[in-house]
Design a protein around this motif. Structure first.
Motif, PDB file in Angstrom:
ATOM      1  N   TRP A 104      42.645 -85.002  18.365  1.00 45.95           N
ATOM      2  CA  TRP A 104      41.366 -84.704  19.017  1.00 45.95           C
ATOM      3  C   TRP A 104      41.104 -83.202  18.982  1.00 45.95           C
ATOM      4  O   TRP A 104      42.017 -82.398  19.128  1.00 45.95           O
ATOM      5  CB  TRP A 104      41.380 -85.168  20.480  1.00 45.95           C
ATOM      6  N   GLN A 105      39.845 -82.855  18.828  1.00 48.40           N
ATOM      7  CA  GLN A 105      39.433 -81.464  18.995  1.00 48.40           C
ATOM      8  C   GLN A 105      38.983 -81.281  20.436  1.00 48.40           C
ATOM      9  O   GLN A 105      38.056 -81.947  20.900  1.00 48.40           O
ATOM     10  CB  GLN A 105      38.306 -81.098  18.038  1.00 48.40           C
ATOM     11  N   VAL A 106      39.647 -80.387  21.134  1.00 44.87           N
ATOM     12  CA  VAL A 106      39.394 -80.182  22.564  1.00 44.87           C
ATOM     13  C   VAL A 106      38.386 -79.055  22.738  1.00 44.87           C
ATOM     14  O   VAL A 106      38.554 -77.966  22.187  1.00 44.87           O
ATOM     15  CB  VAL A 106      40.704 -79.842  23.301  1.00 44.87           C
ATOM     16  N   GLY A 107      37.356 -79.307  23.504  1.00 45.22           N
ATOM     17  CA  GLY A 107      36.376 -78.285  23.849  1.00 45.22           C
ATOM     18  C   GLY A 107      36.122 -78.294  25.339  1.00 45.22           C
ATOM     19  O   GLY A 107      35.966 -79.361  25.938  1.00 45.22           O
ATOM     20  N   HIS A 108      36.114 -77.131  25.957  1.00 46.89           N
ATOM     21  CA  HIS A 108      35.819 -77.069  27.388  1.00 46.89           C
ATOM     22  C   HIS A 108      35.081 -75.766  27.700  1.00 46.89           C
ATOM     23  O   HIS A 108      35.214 -74.764  26.990  1.00 46.89           O
ATOM     24  CB  HIS A 108      37.082 -77.200  28.239  1.00 46.89           C
ATOM     25  N   GLU A 117      29.537 -74.476  40.716  1.00 48.76           N
ATOM     26  CA  GLU A 117      30.288 -74.335  39.480  1.00 48.76           C
ATOM     27  C   GLU A 117      31.026 -75.631  39.153  1.00 48.76           C
ATOM     28  O   GLU A 117      31.370 -76.406  40.039  1.00 48.76           O
ATOM     29  CB  GLU A 117      31.302 -73.185  39.600  1.00 48.76           C
ATOM     30  N   GLY A 118      31.249 -75.855  37.880  1.00 51.01           N
ATOM     31  CA  GLY A 118      31.984 -77.026  37.427  1.00 51.01           C
ATOM     32  C   GLY A 118      32.594 -76.750  36.065  1.00 51.01           C
ATOM     33  O   GLY A 118      32.546 -75.626  35.551  1.00 51.01           O
ATOM     34  N   ARG A 119      33.190 -77.784  35.477  1.00 56.57           N
ATOM     35  CA  ARG A 119      33.820 -77.643  34.166  1.00 56.57           C
ATOM     36  C   ARG A 119      33.440 -78.823  33.288  1.00 56.57           C
ATOM     37  O   ARG A 119      33.313 -79.955  33.766  1.00 56.57           O
ATOM     38  CB  ARG A 119      35.340 -77.552  34.304  1.00 56.57           C
ATOM     39  N   LEU A 120      33.261 -78.529  32.013  1.00 57.41           N
ATOM     40  CA  LEU A 120      32.886 -79.538  31.030  1.00 57.41           C
ATOM     41  C   LEU A 120      34.036 -79.700  30.041  1.00 57.41           C
ATOM     42  O   LEU A 120      34.571 -78.706  29.538  1.00 57.41           O
ATOM     43  CB  LEU A 120      31.609 -79.129  30.293  1.00 57.41           C
ATOM     44  N   LEU A 121      34.412 -80.944  29.756  1.00 59.23           N
ATOM     45  CA  LEU A 121      35.475 -81.251  28.802  1.00 59.23           C
ATOM     46  C   LEU A 121      34.923 -82.211  27.757  1.00 59.23           C
ATOM     47  O   LEU A 121      34.344 -83.249  28.106  1.00 59.23           O
ATOM     48  CB  LEU A 121      36.672 -81.882  29.518  1.00 59.23           C
ATOM     49  N   VAL A 122      35.100 -81.858  26.492  1.00 56.29           N
ATOM     50  CA  VAL A 122      34.643 -82.697  25.380  1.00 56.29           C
ATOM     51  C   VAL A 122      35.841 -82.979  24.480  1.00 56.29           C
ATOM     52  O   VAL A 122      36.514 -82.055  24.023  1.00 56.29           O
ATOM     53  CB  VAL A 122      33.518 -82.018  24.573  1.00 56.29           C
ATOM     54  N   MET A 123      36.096 -84.277  24.222  1.00 60.82           N
ATOM     55  CA  MET A 123      37.174 -84.700  23.341  1.00 60.82           C
ATOM     56  C   MET A 123      36.557 -85.335  22.097  1.00 60.82           C
ATOM     57  O   MET A 123      36.030 -86.445  22.152  1.00 60.82           O
ATOM     58  CB  MET A 123      38.084 -85.706  24.056  1.00 60.82           C
TER      59      MET A 123
END
Length: 436
Positions: free
Chosen positions: A187-191, A200-206
């Motif tokens: 997987w290519q991990v993007g955050h 505020e928050g966090r975004l995670l894309v797999m």
């Protein structure tokens, strides 16, 4: 109405009577005719003040109600009286313009949210949005499939409990192997950080990379194979020709080479010829991976397809599990070769035990499964790697070629351990044929 407004309205209504009383006190007691006229005047003025105060109160209450509707998000409400030339008419016109603008913005926001929702649903990558405290706020369908749980169960759950917290420590953009509940692979991990309503928050894309990396590896393999095949074939052809020539000119009897030396030379030439032919056949087999023709997809009846392939074996160990009448979309000839490879592997792995061939529907796909009761899958991740084999006389091409055929038709080929017992299951997933 607020107390101050009620007091002002009462004073306005009582003002004519107060003025009349003040006049009487200052001028003295009037005559009968003057008194009647004064009472009539007070009544008329009081009634006029009451009407004016009541209309003003109603207008103020109307404005309050309209503003309350906007506060509640009802932007379809409109004020009447826009044709009036007084202050209330101006207020009504400005209010309607504001409500229309808010309604247009609400409609645009709703359309944008619909577009975002459809975009997230169409993505292959899994998208997770977390609150500041680490609780999951948003997940797309790919994320649900990845974690093998519906969104209703996932939302509000901590990132650590979902097994995703450690992925924020991976450098954004890196490709890492990871096993999730619903799928494993690379997987290519993007955050990144995100902000919503000042929070505020966090975004995670797999992003799944297994298929893309496999395609790149397959292309590199095909290029290498073409070069090797060309060079080895060019080298083997003259060797085979030279062996044939030497065998022809080698004397049979009555020569100095008669005897043991003569037999050794002839045996050596035979070995060279045999190995040369075997190597050419070997390269020819692997060249099939590089020359796989494009599929010619059509509607395939699953029942007839499985029965036909099973009938080619005429083996009592192969049992067909009854299934529903289904149709898939694929190249029949190429898929038959895939199923032949899988059944042959299952029969060889299972020995005298039964091999079950079955099929079922899963959403918009048809799953064709071959299960055996053999020793199970070997502890290796190279089962689909060309040249890799666990068989004594295997060539390491069957599974690699089979997966390449299935993926070229928009499907997948996976190997799993059999649930509830020893053995393995080969599962082909192909698109379901469109009705009609």
């Amino acid at each position: 109405m607020k107390p101050s407004s009620t007091t002002a309205t009462g004073l306005l209504v009582a003002l004519p009577a107060l003025l009349a009383l003040t006049g009487v006190l200052l001028a003295g007691v009037p005559s009968l005719a003057e008194a009647v006229a004064l009472v009539a005047l007070v009544i008329v003025l009081t009634w006029a003040a009451w009407r004016f105060a009541g209309e003003r109160t109603n207008r103020l209450q109307t404005v309050v109600n309209l503003l309350e509707a906007l506060r509640e998000g009802d932007y379809g409400v409109r004020a009447s009286g826009t044709a009036r030339g007084d202050d209330f008419g101006d207020i009504a016109r400005h209010f309607n313009a504001l409500a229309a603008r808010l309604q247009d913005e609400q409609r645009g926001l709703h359309e944008s949210l619909q577009l975002l929702s459809k975009t997230l649903a169409a993505l292959d990558g899994a998208v997770f949005a977390f609150e500041r405290d680490g609780r999951l706020r948003l997940v797309n369908p790919a994320g649900e499939r990845l974690l093998a749980r519906p969104a209703q169960e996932l939302l509000g759950t901590d990132a650590a409990m979902l097994g995703l917290a450690a992925l924020f420590d991976v450098r954004s953009g890196d490709i890492v192997p990871h096993a999730f509940a619903g799928q494993s692979g690379r997987w290519q991990v993007g955050h990144a950080s995100l902000r919503s309503r000042s929070q505020e928050g966090r975004l995670l894309v797999m992003q799944p990379m297994e298929r893309a990396l496999r395609d790149e590896e397959a292309q590199a393999f095909r290029r290498l194979l073409r070069v090797l095949s060309h060079e080895i074939t060019n080298s083997m052809a003259p060797i085979a020709s030279l062996v044939e020539t030497l065998q022809g000119v080698l004397p049979t009897t009555g020569s100095p080479l008669d005897g043991e030396l003569h037999e050794d030379l002839r045996h050596g030439l035979d070995v060279i010829g045999q190995r040369s032919a075997a190597l050419q056949r070997f390269i020819g087999q692997y060249a099939r991976l590089a020359r796989l023709p494009p599929p010619q997809p059509a509607v395939v009846d699953v029942v007839a397809f499985c029965e036909r392939v099973a009938g080619l074996f005429n083996d009592p160990r192969i049992r067909i599990a009854p299934g529903a009448a289904l149709q898939l979309h694929g190249d029949r000839d190429q898929l038959e070769q895939v199923l032949i490879n899988l059944l042959r592997n299952a029969v060889e792995a299972g020995g005298d035990s039964e091999v079950v061939l079955g099929w079922r529907r899963a959403d918009k796909h048809v799953l064709v499964e071959v299960s055996d009761r053999g020793p199970g899958l070997p502890p290796s991740g190279n089962l689909f790697v060309p040249f890799f084999t666990t068989k004594a006389n295997g060539a390491g091409i069957g599974l690699a070629l089979s997966r390449q055929i299935v993926e070229a038709q928009g499907g997948t080929l996976e190997l799993h351990s059999r649930e509830g017992g020893q053995g393995a299951v080969a599962r082909i997933s192909l698109p379901l044929a469109a009705p009609g």
